[in-house]
Design a protein around this motif. Structure first.
Motif, short mmCIF file in Angstrom:
data_model
loop_
_atom_site.label_atom_id
_atom_site.label_comp_id
_atom_site.label_asym_id
_atom_site.label_seq_id
_atom_site.Cartn_x
_atom_site.Cartn_y
_atom_site.Cartn_z
N VAL A 130 0.89 -1.26 -0.07
CA VAL A 130 0.15 -0.01 0.24
C VAL A 130 0.87 1.35 0.01
CG1 VAL A 130 -1.88 0.94 1.43
CG2 VAL A 130 -1.82 -1.18 1.09
N GLY A 131 0.61 2.28 -0.78
CA GLY A 131 1.43 3.45 -0.97
C GLY A 131 1.88 3.45 -2.38
N SER A 132 2.37 4.51 -3.00
CA SER A 132 2.86 4.64 -4.37
C SER A 132 4.20 4.87 -4.53
CB SER A 132 2.05 5.51 -5.01
OG SER A 132 1.98 5.46 -6.49
N LYS A 133 4.61 5.27 -5.40
CA LYS A 133 6.18 5.40 -6.09
C LYS A 133 7.00 6.17 -4.74
CE LYS A 133 6.01 8.98 -9.65
NZ LYS A 133 6.26 9.22 -10.91
N ASP A 134 6.57 7.42 -4.44
CA ASP A 134 7.32 8.06 -3.55
C ASP A 134 7.57 7.40 -2.08
OD1 ASP A 134 7.04 10.12 -5.38
OD2 ASP A 134 5.26 11.31 -3.89
N LEU A 135 6.78 6.57 -1.76
CA LEU A 135 7.12 5.82 -0.41
C LEU A 135 7.80 4.52 -0.89
CD1 LEU A 135 3.45 5.51 1.46
CD2 LEU A 135 5.31 7.21 1.78
N ALA A 136 7.72 4.00 -2.00
CA ALA A 136 8.46 3.02 -2.43
C ALA A 136 10.01 3.19 -2.55
CB ALA A 136 8.05 2.28 -3.57
N SER A 137 10.34 4.48 -3.05
CA SER A 137 11.59 4.87 -3.45
C SER A 137 12.32 5.09 -1.82
CB SER A 137 11.70 6.03 -4.33
OG SER A 137 11.01 6.80 -3.91
N LYS A 138 11.40 5.62 -1.05
CA LYS A 138 12.18 5.67 0.58
C LYS A 138 12.00 4.33 1.27
CE LYS A 138 9.35 9.42 0.90
NZ LYS A 138 8.75 10.58 1.53
N GLY A 139 11.30 3.43 0.75
CA GLY A 139 11.39 2.41 1.67
C GLY A 139 10.07 2.47 2.94
N GLU A 140 9.22 3.38 2.57
CA GLU A 140 8.27 3.52 3.62
C GLU A 140 6.80 2.95 3.34
OE1 GLU A 140 8.70 7.69 4.47
OE2 GLU A 140 10.51 7.71 5.05
N LEU A 141 6.75 1.86 2.47
CA LEU A 141 5.33 1.48 2.14
C LEU A 141 4.90 0.80 3.28
CD1 LEU A 141 6.65 -0.08 -1.24
CD2 LEU A 141 4.83 1.76 -1.06
N ILE A 142 3.88 0.43 3.08
CA ILE A 142 3.01 -0.57 4.12
C ILE A 142 2.85 -2.04 3.26
CG2 ILE A 142 0.80 -0.92 5.24
CD1 ILE A 142 1.56 2.39 4.40
N ILE A 143 3.24 -3.17 3.96
CA ILE A 143 3.38 -4.21 3.20
C ILE A 143 2.53 -5.14 3.95
CG2 ILE A 143 4.97 -6.20 2.47
CD1 ILE A 143 7.14 -4.40 2.43
N LEU A 144 1.75 -5.98 3.35
CA LEU A 144 0.67 -6.89 3.74
C LEU A 144 0.97 -8.31 3.38
CD1 LEU A 144 -2.27 -5.08 1.95
CD2 LEU A 144 -1.64 -4.63 4.48
N VAL A 145 1.40 -9.04 4.47
CA VAL A 145 1.99 -10.19 3.98
C VAL A 145 1.17 -11.51 4.44
CG1 VAL A 145 4.27 -11.70 4.77
CG2 VAL A 145 3.91 -9.09 5.01
N GLY A 146 1.24 -12.29 3.59
CA GLY A 146 0.63 -13.69 3.58
C GLY A 146 1.34 -14.81 3.32
N GLY A 147 1.20 -15.98 4.17
CA GLY A 147 2.44 -17.09 3.86
C GLY A 147 2.92 -17.54 5.19
N ASN A 148 3.85 -18.64 5.07
CA ASN A 148 4.12 -19.28 6.16
C ASN A 148 4.93 -17.98 7.13
OD1 ASN A 148 6.40 -20.62 7.62
ND2 ASN A 148 5.23 -22.40 6.97
N GLN A 149 4.46 -18.30 8.55
CA GLN A 149 4.89 -17.35 9.45
C GLN A 149 6.13 -17.45 9.81
OE1 GLN A 149 2.37 -17.27 12.87
NE2 GLN A 149 3.58 -15.50 13.99
N THR A 150 7.03 -18.65 9.88
CA THR A 150 8.14 -18.94 10.02
C THR A 150 9.08 -18.23 9.14
OG1 THR A 150 7.63 -21.14 10.94
CG2 THR A 150 9.86 -20.82 10.68
N VAL A 151 8.47 -18.40 7.58
CA VAL A 151 9.29 -17.90 6.59
C VAL A 151 9.36 -16.23 6.91
CG1 VAL A 151 9.39 -17.46 4.18
CG2 VAL A 151 8.98 -19.57 5.21
N PHE A 152 7.94 -15.82 7.30
CA PHE A 152 7.89 -14.25 7.38
C PHE A 152 8.92 -13.92 8.47
CE2 PHE A 152 5.70 -11.33 10.23
CZ PHE A 152 5.98 -10.16 9.49
N GLU A 153 8.83 -14.51 9.79
CA GLU A 153 9.60 -14.27 10.71
C GLU A 153 11.21 -14.02 10.27
OE1 GLU A 153 8.50 -16.68 13.80
OE2 GLU A 153 6.59 -15.35 14.15
#
Ligand code: NAP
Length: 300
Positions: A130-153
């Motif tokens: 969530v967020g557009s190119k300005d936040l992406a280029s600063k590393g300030e996006l919001i990231i929504l994660v799905g998948g294995n919790q151990t891999v996520f951690e």
């Protein structure tokens, strides 16, 4: 569990150098990572190559070099072609490496991709943003994660290099499900803002007065603040294209059919966005929906 070592020796591969992918790559380069890139249209890689990125001529070649493979592509068809096509990333990726998909795609496609990745010995997370190119280029996006919790951690610290807020939502596909729910709100918000703007014009105000006034009230929001001043200037340079928002609305529509959700405003908004696409506005920013409504009201 070994935590992924967040150091700049890691090789990060970015596949898809559109508005978002090029911003991810640029952010990682500025943080000192070894960034490898692939894009179907090589010219788009040029400025990143000049900043130190290594270009590969196929997803397969990139994947064989990378510790983490990121995809940021238009849709399911694009991800399918890059992952499973000839010289695709699954053919080259090293066992135990990670594939994160930052594209917005259908949740069932996301689950399908995850199964295929696991079969090939890779870890995979869905990580739409969530967020557009300005936040992406600063590393300030919001990231929504799905998948294995151990891999996520294991990779959570790395994900924080891309987004200041990283939210784990559970099983495969859940990141993409939440992304659709949020983009439904985004699409409705832009349509709602456009209607209030147009109505204010019909009441005799100019667009600048409306935008400045609403932004001084608690009703001001992401669209009125982020897009409002650009709409006033007639600036529809794409940060998030209408084509891509409409692609998400089609995915949302499919989930509405699947779940039996009754969402009356959504139906109307989809028709409005569809008309704007038919009028040839797809390459512009999705906020061009305001211009469409102004035209419909004889205001431009
Ligand atoms: P974009 O600028 O249109 O870039 C799309 C990328 O996908 C390009 O690299 C394009 O390659 C590649 N691509 C498309 N079809 C392909 C195919 N069949 N095979 C190989 N590559 C293909 O889009 P974007 O704005 O960066 O968005 C990327 C994804 O992130 C989308 O799913 C979008 O919905 C999502 N997203 C965007 C934003 C935003 O604000 N822009 C925010 C959140 C999420 P070419 O250069 O060769 O065409």
């Amino acid at each position: 569990m070994t935590i992924f070592n967040v150091d700049n020796k890691a090789i990060i591969g970015v596949i898809g150098l559109g508005i978002m992918g090029s911003s991810f790559a640029s952010n990682l380069l500025s943080r000192g990572y070894n960034v490898h890139v692939y894009n179907r249209t090589k010219e788009k890689a040029q400025s990143l190559i000049e900043k130190g990125a290594i270009f590969h001529s196929t997803p397969r070649e990139l994947a064989s070099a990378a510790d983490i493979i990121m995809t940021s592509l238009t849709d399911e068809t694009a991800v399918d072609s890059v992952a499973f096509g000839k010289d695709g990333l699954l053919d080259g990726a090293r066992k135990g490496s990670l594939w994160i998909d930052l594209s917005t795609i259908d949740p069932s496609a996301s689950i399908k991709h995850s199964k295929a990745a696991k079969k090939a010995g890779l870890n995979r997370l869905d990580t739409p943003v969530v967020g557009s190119k300005d936040l992406a280029s600063k590393g300030e996006l919001i990231i929504l994660v799905g998948g294995n919790q151990t891999v996520f951690e294991k990779y959570e610290e790395f994900l924080k290099e891309l987004g200041k807020t990283v939210i784990y939502l559970g099983e495969d596909g859940n990141g993409h499900k939440m992304k659709l729910a949020i983009n439904l709100h985004l699409g409705l918000l832009a349509e709602s803002f456009s209607e209030a703007l147009t109505f204010s014009q019909k009441l005799g105000f100019n667009t600048k007065t409306f935008v400045e006034t609403i932004n001084k009230t608690p009703i001001g929001n992401y669209i009125s603040q982020g897009k409002g001043p650009k709409i006033v200037e007639g600036n529809f340079e794409p940060a998030f294209s209408l084509n891509n928002l409409f692609k998400d609305l089609r995915l949302i529509n499919a989930q509405i059919t699947r779940t039996g959700a009754v969402l009356p405003m959504t139906k109307v908004a989809i028709e409005e966005y569809s008309r704007a696409i038919q009028n040839g506005e797809g390459q512009k920013d999705f906020s061009v929906i305001a211009l469409e409504l102004q035209r419909k009201n004889g205001l431009t």
